[in-house]
Design a protein around this motif. Structure first.
Motif, PDB file in Angstrom:
ATOM      1  N   VAL A   1       0.869  -1.184   0.000  1.00  0.00           N
ATOM      2  CA  VAL A   1       0.000   0.000   0.000  1.00  0.00           C
ATOM      3  C   VAL A   1       0.905   1.234   0.000  1.00  0.00           C
ATOM      4  N   ASP A   2       0.933   1.904  -1.131  1.00  0.00           N
ATOM      5  CA  ASP A   2       1.829   3.044  -1.314  1.00  0.00           C
ATOM      6  C   ASP A   2       1.155   4.304  -0.755  1.00  0.00           C
ATOM      7  N   THR A   3       1.283   4.481   0.580  1.00  0.00           N
ATOM      8  CA  THR A   3       0.564   5.602   1.217  1.00  0.00           C
ATOM      9  C   THR A   3       1.060   6.961   0.719  1.00  0.00           C
ATOM     10  N   GLU A   4       2.339   7.023   0.364  1.00  0.00           N
ATOM     11  CA  GLU A   4       2.895   8.297  -0.122  1.00  0.00           C
ATOM     12  C   GLU A   4       2.196   8.699  -1.427  1.00  0.00           C
ATOM     13  N   PHE A   5       2.035   7.724  -2.328  1.00  0.00           N
ATOM     14  CA  PHE A   5       1.365   8.006  -3.607  1.00  0.00           C
ATOM     15  C   PHE A   5      -0.104   8.378  -3.373  1.00  0.00           C
ATOM     16  N   ILE A   6      -0.765   7.642  -2.465  1.00  0.00           N
ATOM     17  CA  ILE A   6      -2.183   7.926  -2.175  1.00  0.00           C
ATOM     18  C   ILE A   6      -2.326   9.353  -1.638  1.00  0.00           C
ATOM     19  N   GLU A   7      -1.431   9.711  -0.694  1.00  0.00           N
ATOM     20  CA  GLU A   7      -1.477  11.072  -0.128  1.00  0.00           C
ATOM     21  C   GLU A   7      -1.293  12.125  -1.204  1.00  0.00           C
ATOM     22  N   LYS A   8      -0.365  11.871  -2.115  1.00  0.00           N
ATOM     23  CA  LYS A   8      -0.072  12.820  -3.196  1.00  0.00           C
ATOM     24  C   LYS A   8      -1.304  13.023  -4.074  1.00  0.00           C
ATOM     25  N   GLN A   9      -1.947  11.919  -4.407  1.00  0.00           N
ATOM     26  CA  GLN A   9      -3.132  12.011  -5.267  1.00  0.00           C
ATOM     27  C   GLN A   9      -4.267  12.733  -4.533  1.00  0.00           C
ATOM     28  N   MET A  10      -4.402  12.449  -3.235  1.00  0.00           N
ATOM     29  CA  MET A  10      -5.481  13.094  -2.475  1.00  0.00           C
ATOM     30  C   MET A  10      -5.242  14.594  -2.335  1.00  0.00           C
ATOM     31  N   LYS A  11      -3.985  14.980  -2.252  1.00  0.00           N
ATOM     32  CA  LYS A  11      -3.642  16.419  -2.171  1.00  0.00           C
ATOM     33  C   LYS A  11      -4.064  17.143  -3.446  1.00  0.00           C
ATOM     34  N   ARG A  12      -3.955  16.426  -4.577  1.00  0.00           N
ATOM     35  CA  ARG A  12      -4.320  17.055  -5.865  1.00  0.00           C
ATOM     36  C   ARG A  12      -5.814  17.350  -5.919  1.00  0.00           C
ATOM     37  N   ARG A  13      -6.603  16.617  -5.158  1.00  0.00           N
ATOM     38  CA  ARG A  13      -8.056  16.840  -5.136  1.00  0.00           C
ATOM     39  C   ARG A  13      -8.467  17.895  -4.113  1.00  0.00           C
ATOM     40  N   ALA A  14      -7.706  17.976  -3.013  1.00  0.00           N
ATOM     41  CA  ALA A  14      -8.104  18.837  -1.888  1.00  0.00           C
ATOM     42  C   ALA A  14      -8.127  20.307  -2.303  1.00  0.00           C
ATOM     43  N   PRO A  15      -9.117  21.063  -1.819  1.00  0.00           N
ATOM     44  CA  PRO A  15      -9.206  22.470  -2.212  1.00  0.00           C
ATOM     45  C   PRO A  15      -8.401  23.380  -1.294  1.00  0.00           C
ATOM     46  N   GLY A  16      -8.448  24.673  -1.617  1.00  0.00           N
ATOM     47  CA  GLY A  16      -7.869  25.678  -0.728  1.00  0.00           C
ATOM     48  C   GLY A  16      -6.416  25.974  -1.023  1.00  0.00           C
ATOM     49  N   ARG A  17      -5.909  25.476  -2.173  1.00  0.00           N
ATOM     50  CA  ARG A  17      -4.496  25.703  -2.465  1.00  0.00           C
ATOM     51  C   ARG A  17      -4.273  26.908  -3.386  1.00  0.00           C
ATOM     52  N   PHE A  18      -5.291  27.228  -4.198  1.00  0.00           N
ATOM     53  CA  PHE A  18      -5.076  28.253  -5.227  1.00  0.00           C
ATOM     54  C   PHE A  18      -6.113  29.370  -5.124  1.00  0.00           C
ATOM     55  N   PRO A  19      -5.758  30.561  -5.658  1.00  0.00           N
ATOM     56  CA  PRO A  19      -6.677  31.694  -5.498  1.00  0.00           C
ATOM     57  C   PRO A  19      -8.034  31.454  -6.153  1.00  0.00           C
ATOM     58  N   TRP A  20      -8.078  30.607  -7.216  1.00  0.00           N
ATOM     59  CA  TRP A  20      -9.348  30.430  -7.905  1.00  0.00           C
ATOM     60  C   TRP A  20     -10.233  29.376  -7.235  1.00  0.00           C
ATOM     61  N   GLU A  21      -9.683  28.694  -6.216  1.00  0.00           N
ATOM     62  CA  GLU A  21     -10.462  27.633  -5.574  1.00  0.00           C
ATOM     63  C   GLU A  21     -11.228  28.168  -4.376  1.00  0.00           C
ATOM     64  N   THR A  22     -12.179  27.363  -3.890  1.00  0.00           N
ATOM     65  CA  THR A  22     -12.879  27.696  -2.663  1.00  0.00           C
ATOM     66  C   THR A  22     -11.870  27.867  -1.523  1.00  0.00           C
ATOM     67  N   ALA A  23     -12.188  28.747  -0.578  1.00  0.00           N
ATOM     68  CA  ALA A  23     -11.271  28.972   0.552  1.00  0.00           C
ATOM     69  C   ALA A  23     -11.411  27.873   1.608  1.00  0.00           C
ATOM     70  N   ARG A  24     -12.351  26.914   1.365  1.00  0.00           N
ATOM     71  CA  ARG A  24     -12.498  25.793   2.301  1.00  0.00           C
ATOM     72  C   ARG A  24     -11.189  25.038   2.386  1.00  0.00           C
ATOM     73  N   LYS A  25     -10.729  24.735   3.594  1.00  0.00           N
ATOM     74  CA  LYS A  25      -9.525  23.916   3.747  1.00  0.00           C
ATOM     75  C   LYS A  25      -9.986  22.499   4.042  1.00  0.00           C
ATOM     76  N   GLU A  26      -9.573  21.544   3.216  1.00  0.00           N
ATOM     77  CA  GLU A  26      -9.888  20.141   3.492  1.00  0.00           C
ATOM     78  C   GLU A  26      -8.562  19.403   3.501  1.00  0.00           C
ATOM     79  N   GLU A  27      -8.162  18.960   4.688  1.00  0.00           N
ATOM     80  CA  GLU A  27      -6.835  18.345   4.813  1.00  0.00           C
ATOM     81  C   GLU A  27      -6.787  16.947   4.189  1.00  0.00           C
ATOM     82  N   ASP A  28      -7.927  16.278   4.175  1.00  0.00           N
ATOM     83  CA  ASP A  28      -7.988  14.934   3.588  1.00  0.00           C
ATOM     84  C   ASP A  28      -6.985  13.966   4.204  1.00  0.00           C
TER      85      ASP A  28
END
Ligand SMILES: Cc1cc2nc3c(=O)[nH]c(=O)nc-3n(C[C@H](O)[C@H](O)[C@H](O)COP(=O)(O)O)c2cc1C
Length: 363
Positions: A34-61
């Protein structure tokens, strides 16, 4: 219901403002790392709150695996995982509890569940429910990668701005890694900038934008898919339409087939270095609902999300009257940039299921 898959089952549960969301995956082969590092990386790509055009909601996932994994490897027993919900602003939704957001699932969900549903933040219909989907799909994707199967999705369209399309005959493998490292997964950075500008403009106007995601799977051998009803196209479409806001899917040349002639839509078969290939790939790697060994190529269309800041005509179900809704709260003006990884990982889940189904075809 909330379970999908044939040989590999995925059940998703939770609501946007409950304590957790999560999934149970049953049917995983035992002994897979189970490649948790890869899973975390992919989940980060989905999580919002990283860019100015995204919702300001922070979801740590942040996820926690509760069962089915021992010493970093799958046990073959059900894998349960939860993702904690943090930083919800449930109060944002108190004022609008009975006011149905047009184009969202508020009204239809209320009819189905008779008012017992948790509608805060979209409840079970929230895009947040794609987090456990990405968890399960990323795990499937890492298992398939070890078999030489690579799946990649990019933003094909935002509003009227188009990215370069994938070559249906296949892409250079270096492209996959490059795309995965990009904050904004597009082939043409120029198109990407125009998309970002369009999203920023929609945000300023309190509006939203739709778009499309293109996905390709390379290295899938011929023979996967279980027609009639579980053809590879049916299974992928079933999964893609489960992603909130997906309103269309097409395979290969898709709706362009309608205006083509047979000679132009042909994928001639040939032997090449002892392997059967097709010399074109109009069909997107699938014939008769079964993979033909060529790259699998499909596109999904996302609608512009319903939660916009402009006044919207709707109904108040507590007072049975028409009203106007002006939404507060934190919403994405365009979900397509975050949705690319959802499509990519969800496709991986379907393909791992098809791989396991294939093992049942013959003794
Ligand atoms: C990652 C993701 C994030 C989403 N965020 C929002 C959002 O902020 N506002 C919204 O109205 N819809 C959002 N949606 C879409 C809604 O969940 C969806 O439109 C709703 O459940 C109704 O379903 P339908 O559009 O498929 O009919 C999001 C979807 C995804 C995949």
């Amino acid at each position: 219901m909330n379970t999908i898959g044939q040989s590999l089952n995925l059940t998703i549960f939770g609501e946007s403002h409950g304590p957790v969301i999560g999934c149970v995956i049953d049917g995983l082969p035992a002994g897979e790392s189970v490649d948790t590092e890869f899973i975390e990386k992919q989940m980060k790509r989905r999580a919002p709150g990283r860019f100015p055009w995204e919702t300001a909601r922070k979801e740590e996932d942040q996820f926690e695996i509760l069962s089915g994994v021992l010493n970093g490897r799958t046990e073959g027993t059900p894998l349960a995982a939860v993702i904690f919900n943090r930083g919800q602003h449930s109060k944002d939704y108190d004022k609008t509890r009975f006011i149905m957001r047009p184009g969202h699932a508020d009204y239809t969900g209320n009819i189905k569940y008779g008012g017992w549903e948790d509608s805060r933040g979209g409840g079970h219909f929230s895009g947040r429910l794609t987090a456990p989907l990405v968890f399960a799909g990323a795990l499937a994707q890492s298992i398939l990668a070890k078999q030489g199967i690579h799946i990649s999705a990019h933003i094909l369209q935002v509003g009227s701005v188009l990215d370069t399309s994938y070559d249906p005959m296949g892409m250079d493998p270096s492209v996959w890694n490059k795309l995965r490292e990009k904050d904004f997964p597009v082939l043409s950075d120029e198109a990407g900038q125009a998309m970002k500008d369009a999203i920023a403009q929609a945000k300023r106007k309190k509006d939203s934008l739709g778009g499309a995601v293109e996905c390709m799977a390379e290295g899938v051998p011929a023979g996967w898919g279980s027609p009639f009803f579980d053809s590879l196209e049916s299974s992928l479409a079933h999964m893609m339409f489960s992603i909130p806001a997906v309103k269309g899917i097409s395979f290969g040349d898709g709706f362009d087939f309608a205006s083509m002639r047979g000679k132009d839509a042909m994928d001639p078969l040939a032997y090449q270095d002892g392997r059967v290939v097709t010399e074109a790939n109009h069909n997107g790697g699938i014939n008769g609902g079964i993979s033909n060994g060529m790259p699998i190529l499909f596109r999904t269309a996302f609608k512009p999300v319903a939660s916009i800041g402009m006044p919207q005509q709707t109904i108040d179900i507590s007072e049975h009257k028409n009203t106007v809704l002006t939404l507060e709260g934190r919403h994405d003006p365009c979900i397509v940039p975050r949705a690319a990884v959802v499509v990519e990982t969800a496709a991986a889940f379907v393909l791992l299921d098809a791989a396991l189904e294939r093992k049942r075809d013959r003794l």
